[in-house]
Design a protein around this motif. Structure first.
Motif, mmCIF file in Angstrom:
data_model
loop_
_atom_site.group_PDB
_atom_site.id
_atom_site.type_symbol
_atom_site.label_atom_id
_atom_site.label_comp_id
_atom_site.label_asym_id
_atom_site.label_seq_id
_atom_site.Cartn_x
_atom_site.Cartn_y
_atom_site.Cartn_z
ATOM 1 N N GLN A 624 81.249 20.580 72.220
ATOM 2 C CA GLN A 624 82.608 20.979 71.866
ATOM 3 C C GLN A 624 82.653 22.445 71.444
ATOM 4 O OE1 GLN A 624 83.577 18.116 68.854
ATOM 5 N NE2 GLN A 624 84.307 16.561 70.320
ATOM 6 N N PHE A 625 81.648 22.872 70.699
ATOM 7 C CA PHE A 625 81.569 24.276 70.286
ATOM 8 C C PHE A 625 81.428 25.182 71.510
ATOM 9 C CE2 PHE A 625 78.755 27.887 69.423
ATOM 10 C CZ PHE A 625 79.493 28.578 68.480
ATOM 11 N N ILE A 626 80.572 24.802 72.446
ATOM 12 C CA ILE A 626 80.335 25.620 73.640
ATOM 13 C C ILE A 626 81.586 25.704 74.502
ATOM 14 C CG2 ILE A 626 79.008 25.731 75.793
ATOM 15 C CD1 ILE A 626 76.684 24.402 74.235
ATOM 16 N N ASP A 627 82.297 24.602 74.631
ATOM 17 C CA ASP A 627 83.474 24.562 75.505
ATOM 18 C C ASP A 627 84.693 25.251 74.898
ATOM 19 O OD1 ASP A 627 82.037 23.196 77.399
ATOM 20 O OD2 ASP A 627 82.764 21.209 76.788
ATOM 21 N N THR A 628 84.644 25.557 73.601
ATOM 22 C CA THR A 628 85.835 26.131 72.956
ATOM 23 C C THR A 628 85.626 27.595 72.557
ATOM 24 O OG1 THR A 628 85.095 25.153 70.863
ATOM 25 C CG2 THR A 628 86.743 23.926 72.138
ATOM 26 N N ILE A 629 84.764 27.863 71.597
ATOM 27 C CA ILE A 629 84.676 29.226 71.050
ATOM 28 C C ILE A 629 83.285 29.849 71.152
ATOM 29 C CG2 ILE A 629 86.582 28.869 69.438
ATOM 30 C CD1 ILE A 629 84.547 28.360 67.254
ATOM 31 N N GLY A 630 82.303 29.102 71.632
ATOM 32 C CA GLY A 630 80.947 29.632 71.667
ATOM 33 C C GLY A 630 80.330 29.568 73.046
ATOM 34 N N SER A 631 79.025 29.714 73.084
ATOM 35 C CA SER A 631 78.273 29.633 74.337
ATOM 36 C C SER A 631 76.951 28.922 74.069
ATOM 37 C CB SER A 631 78.022 31.034 74.912
ATOM 38 O OG SER A 631 77.215 31.797 74.028
ATOM 39 N N GLU A 632 76.222 28.631 75.133
ATOM 40 C CA GLU A 632 74.999 27.843 75.005
ATOM 41 C C GLU A 632 73.943 28.547 74.159
ATOM 42 O OE1 GLU A 632 73.641 26.759 78.859
ATOM 43 O OE2 GLU A 632 75.330 25.414 79.277
ATOM 44 N N ASP A 633 73.829 29.862 74.296
ATOM 45 C CA ASP A 633 72.777 30.571 73.557
ATOM 46 C C ASP A 633 73.189 30.929 72.134
ATOM 47 O OD1 ASP A 633 74.648 32.458 74.132
ATOM 48 O OD2 ASP A 633 73.278 33.868 75.122
ATOM 49 N N GLN A 634 74.318 30.387 71.677
ATOM 50 C CA GLN A 634 74.766 30.618 70.299
ATOM 51 C C GLN A 634 74.668 29.342 69.453
ATOM 52 O OE1 GLN A 634 78.690 32.041 71.436
ATOM 53 N NE2 GLN A 634 78.160 34.143 70.861
ATOM 54 N N VAL A 673 71.268 37.618 68.131
ATOM 55 C CA VAL A 673 72.318 37.107 69.002
ATOM 56 C C VAL A 673 73.668 37.416 68.374
ATOM 57 C CG1 VAL A 673 73.286 35.071 70.131
ATOM 58 C CG2 VAL A 673 70.813 35.274 69.807
ATOM 59 N N SER A 674 74.575 37.969 69.142
ATOM 60 C CA SER A 674 75.897 38.316 68.630
ATOM 61 C C SER A 674 76.885 37.182 68.872
ATOM 62 C CB SER A 674 76.406 39.592 69.308
ATOM 63 O OG SER A 674 76.522 39.390 70.718
ATOM 64 N N GLY A 675 78.019 37.244 68.212
ATOM 65 C CA GLY A 675 79.077 36.281 68.429
ATOM 66 C C GLY A 675 79.051 35.126 67.441
ATOM 67 N N THR A 676 80.005 34.230 67.630
ATOM 68 C CA THR A 676 80.104 33.029 66.799
ATOM 69 C C THR A 676 78.860 32.170 66.979
ATOM 70 O OG1 THR A 676 82.486 33.090 67.128
ATOM 71 C CG2 THR A 676 81.564 31.055 66.261
ATOM 72 N N LYS A 677 78.433 31.512 65.888
ATOM 73 C CA LYS A 677 77.191 30.736 65.948
ATOM 74 C C LYS A 677 77.382 29.370 65.295
ATOM 75 C CE LYS A 677 74.553 35.022 65.649
ATOM 76 N NZ LYS A 677 73.514 35.797 64.932
ATOM 77 N N GLN A 720 82.970 34.770 63.973
ATOM 78 C CA GLN A 720 82.789 36.141 64.450
ATOM 79 C C GLN A 720 83.145 37.170 63.380
ATOM 80 O OE1 GLN A 720 81.658 37.389 67.482
ATOM 81 N NE2 GLN A 720 81.812 39.380 66.471
ATOM 82 N N ARG A 721 84.204 36.913 62.623
ATOM 83 C CA ARG A 721 84.651 37.890 61.632
ATOM 84 C C ARG A 721 83.592 38.143 60.568
ATOM 85 N NH1 ARG A 721 86.000 35.149 57.103
ATOM 86 N NH2 ARG A 721 86.538 32.936 57.296
ATOM 87 N N THR A 722 82.810 37.096 60.249
ATOM 88 C CA THR A 722 81.737 37.262 59.272
ATOM 89 C C THR A 722 80.694 38.230 59.793
ATOM 90 O OG1 THR A 722 82.096 35.032 58.425
ATOM 91 C CG2 THR A 722 79.968 36.053 57.955
ATOM 92 N N LEU A 723 80.403 38.128 61.062
ATOM 93 C CA LEU A 723 79.408 39.013 61.655
ATOM 94 C C LEU A 723 79.919 40.445 61.713
ATOM 95 C CD1 LEU A 723 78.288 36.680 64.578
ATOM 96 C CD2 LEU A 723 77.052 37.115 62.462
ATOM 97 N N ASP A 724 81.234 40.600 61.967
ATOM 98 C CA ASP A 724 81.805 41.937 62.053
ATOM 99 C C ASP A 724 81.791 42.639 60.704
ATOM 100 O OD1 ASP A 724 82.244 41.538 64.696
ATOM 101 O OD2 ASP A 724 84.342 40.896 64.464
ATOM 102 N N GLU A 725 81.928 41.836 59.643
ATOM 103 C CA GLU A 725 81.913 42.420 58.307
ATOM 104 C C GLU A 725 80.523 42.923 57.935
ATOM 105 O OE1 GLU A 725 83.350 39.343 55.812
ATOM 106 O OE2 GLU A 725 85.383 39.378 56.605
#
Length: 725
Positions: A624-634, A673-677, A720-725
């Motif tokens: 569900q995470f991969i199909d919505t806001i993330g990817s497999e390597d996250q 790795v960047s992005g949502t996790k 993602q916002r946490t990573l940007d901060e």
């Protein structure tokens, strides 16, 4: 002039029934008082149509002797009560043993006081003489190409070259040795005659064929019903298998797969074919479909074996009870190689026994093919050659082999040759990697992993006893492939099996038929892979390593029920006797099917769900995470001792060849790795939570409640916002 038997002679014949045919005192009945013309006229009257004729039973049964049907009902009732006392959870061992002894006593008493069961009504065979010839040119080609293939198998890989050479060698070997069947009619004329017969019956299949097909369909229901959810979860062995299958699909076409202490190749290629044909991919379902098909197609050979040695009614009964039994059903559904043991054992024994009885070289060739293929399946099958040797040895030691011993020797040599040619790739690997090839077996038989926990002799005989009693008492406590601490057979099958063993023992003492003894001896021989678990005796008994024994076990079940049916039919001595006999069989089968349904779809399912980790639920969250806001390597799973196999989570999430597992001290790698996790972790793993909070202080932690008790898991989400901060 022949001396008339005295009363003393009659008594001796009854007490020493195994030495000679018992003497019977003729009974004067009304038929002996009527005229000879009337008796002769009875022979000219047409036979009455009975239930046996209607559904195709061609004989009166394998044990055709008459005594009141009420006595066999008493024997059956005692055996059923005995096994019911041995059923969990409330058991009474003393009562169970007492009732079984009573059943055996009444049965033997009945055999002593009445005509002894014989095998005169078995299918007639016409042994033929083998010309002991072969086609020299084909044989030469086979030897040359076989040697070339053997050399080219050195890299532990199937290649186009060595498969071509191996295929040519096998085809030419079989062509050189196979004896063509005599054909009185051309194939076209034979087909036309068969078609005319079909039309003349009104486009209807024979009743017996429909009956057999119906049982097969019912067995298919038991094998495939709720296959996707029973059992519900994978465990680590499934991950190993799917990674091996992944190797096959990516071009690593190995002969022997070294992963996870080494495995033979058949299941890997079977699953790869299923994944491609059915479009199910690298999944638990692909594994299940392959093994369920193997379990299902074991049944026709059980039917053919029973038909060959005892008539088609025995074959049908054996197939029917094996088709619904929990033992073969569970080892087929668990999606590992377990079911390949009986899958190849059944045709091996069928063609071997058929070849011996009919003295047909071609049957020995087919037995060799099955034997060789089985060695590519599941390692316990390596004991089947010993079973083959046992069968041949018993036959040669008995009177039936008189005049056929030389031909049996040559036919057996052909069988070994063919099986070796099928085994050739794995044989080549074993010669250069013997330690890897035998490692798994030697960890159980030897002391590679641990010393013996006691005296070897004591362990062996205890294992032997535990294995031989598992049908009635305890099939082990391995939740993966059994309902723990219960008999391997249901109440009805266990009772019939016990009666069948007694019948075969008594008949062997009287008639010395090698097959009767072989069925009994083959059971412990086929259970040896479990019995010889000397270093790990707690693993014995096990339904997987004893799987080959289910072939003779259910054959004996069929023999016993056939005997009961014949006795009831003859005991009633009326037209309704056949209906009563089949009524009893249907009732027993229905009771057996009902209990086995509960064992598989309720008890086994519930136990498995409680014991396995819920990696499917975890995989669903990850997907569900991969199909919505993330990817497999996250996505990652934090490893924890004795918790879920992280590869299974990934497989359930649709990433079959990725392992997302990291130990807590490896989590720092995820900063690259960047992005949502998303991180999944065990709620008890406080170190993981602390580490994640230190690395990602803006993340949030939640616990996902599982549908199962004690199977909750944690989710740490890093936006993602946490990573940007």
């Amino acid at each position: 002039m022949m001396r008339e038997p005295s009363v003393l002679d009659y008594l001796k014949s009854k007490l020493t029934f195994w030495r000679s045919e018992p003497i019977e005192i003729p009974i004067l009945d009304s038929d002996s008082l009527v005229g000879e013309e009337y008796i002769n006229s009875l022979d000219e009257m047409p036979d009455a149509v009975s239930l046996d004729t209607d559904i195709g039973t061609e004989n009166a049964g394998i044990f055709p002797f008459q005594w009141s049907g009420w006595w066999v009902l008493l024997v059956l009732g005692l055996a059923l009560f005995a096994q019911r006392f041995l059923e969990p959870p409330q058991r009474n061992v003393g009562a169970g043993v007492l009732f079984y002894l009573a059943a055996a006593g009444v049965l033997v008493w009945g055999l002593l006081r009445k005509s002894f069961p014989s095998q005169d009504n078995q299918p007639q065979v016409n042994p033929g003489k083998d010309p002991l010839t072969a086609r020299t040119l084909m044989l030469t080609i086979s030897l040359v190409t076989g040697l070339a293939a053997f050399i080219s198998f050195s890299g532990n890989l199937f290649t186009q070259v060595n498969l071509f050479l191996w295929g040519i060698s096998l085809v030419t070997l079989i062509s050189a040795l196979m004896i063509p069947k005599a054909r009185d009619l051309s194939w076209g004329k034979s087909l036309r005659i068969a078609f005319d017969d079909f039309i003349s019956q009104g486009l209807r299949l024979p009743g017996w064929s429909l009956f057999v097909f119906g049982i097969f369909v019912l067995a298919a229901f038991f094998r495939f019903y709720q296959l996707g959810s029973v059992p519900p979860e994978m465990f680590s062995d499934h991950a190993e298998k799917l990674w091996d299958v992944g190797d096959v699909l990516t071009g690593e076409t190995r002969i022997f797969f070294p992963r996870n202490t080494g495995r033979e190749a058949f299941q890997m290629y079977l699953t790869a074919a299923v994944a491609l044909v059915f479009g199910t991919g690298l999944s638990f379902l692909s594994l299940k479909i392959g093994t369920a098909l193997a379990g299902l197609f074991t049944l026709p050979f059980i039917y053919l074996l029973g038909k060959e040695v005892a008539g088609r009614r025995v074959g049908l009964l054996a197939m029917a009870f094996a088709g619904v039994a929990y033992w073969p059903n569970v080892i087929s559904r668990v999606a590992l190689r377990f079911t390949l043991y009986p899958f190849f054992t059944a045709p091996t024994i069928y063609f071997l026994v058929r070849g011996i009885r009919r003295q047909n070289r071609n049957d020995f060739i087919w037995a060799g093919l099955a034997l060789g293929l089985g060695l590519h399946g599941y390692s316990p099958f390596r004991f089947v050659p010993l079973v083959v040797i046992g069968a041949l040895g018993l036959y040669l030691l008995h009177r039936a082999s008189h005049g056929n011993r030389v031909q049996i020797f040559w036919r057996s040599t052909i069988m070994v040759w063919v099986s070796l040619w099928i085994f050739l790739p794995l044989f080549r690997y074993a010669l250069t990697h013997m330690n890897e090839f035998t490692y798994r077996t030697m960890t159980r038989m030897g002391t590679i992993e641990r010393p013996y926990p006691g005296a070897v002799g004591e362990i062996f005989f205890k294992n032997l006893w535990d294995a031989l009693t598992m049908f009635f008492w305890n099939n082990g406590d391995t939740w993966v492939h059994s309902v723990s601490q219960r008999p391997a057979l249901g109440v009805v099958s266990a009772a019939l099996f016990f009666l069948g063993v007694v019948l075969l023992l008594v008949r062997y003492l009287r008639e010395r038929d090698w097959l009767d003894l072989f069925w009994l001896i083959s059971i412990p021989l086929l259970m040896m892979p479990s019995i010889l678990s000397l270093a790990f005796p707690s693993e014995n008994p096990s339904l997987n390593r004893t799987g080959g024994a289910l072939i003779p076990v259910f054959l004996i079940v069929g023999i016993a029920l056939d005997y009961l049916m014949t006795s009831i039919k003859d005991g009633l001595s009326t037209k309704g006797g056949a209906s009563a006999a089949w009524g009893l069989a249907i009732l027993l089968f229905a009771l057996s099917a009902g209990q086995n349904y509960d064992l598989v779809f309720h008890q086994y399912q519930d136990q498995f769900s409680r014991s396995a980790w819920n990696t499917s639920e975890m995989g669903t969250v990850m997907r569900q995470f991969i199909d919505t806001i993330g990817s497999e390597d996250q996505t990652w799973v934090v490893r924890y001792p004795h918790w879920a196999d992280t590869r299974l989570v990934s497989i359930n999430a649709g990433m079959p060849l990725r392992d997302p597992g990291l130990w807590p001290d490896e989590l720092e790698q995820t900063l690259e790795v960047s992005g949502t996790k998303l991180f999944l972790f065990k709620p008890d793993d406080h170190d993981a939570v602390i580490t994640l909070q230190q690395l990602y202080p803006g993340g949030t932690s939640n616990v996902i409640e599982s549908a199962l008790d004690d199977k909750d898991f944690g989710v740490y989400f890093v936006p993602q916002r946490t990573l940007d901060e």
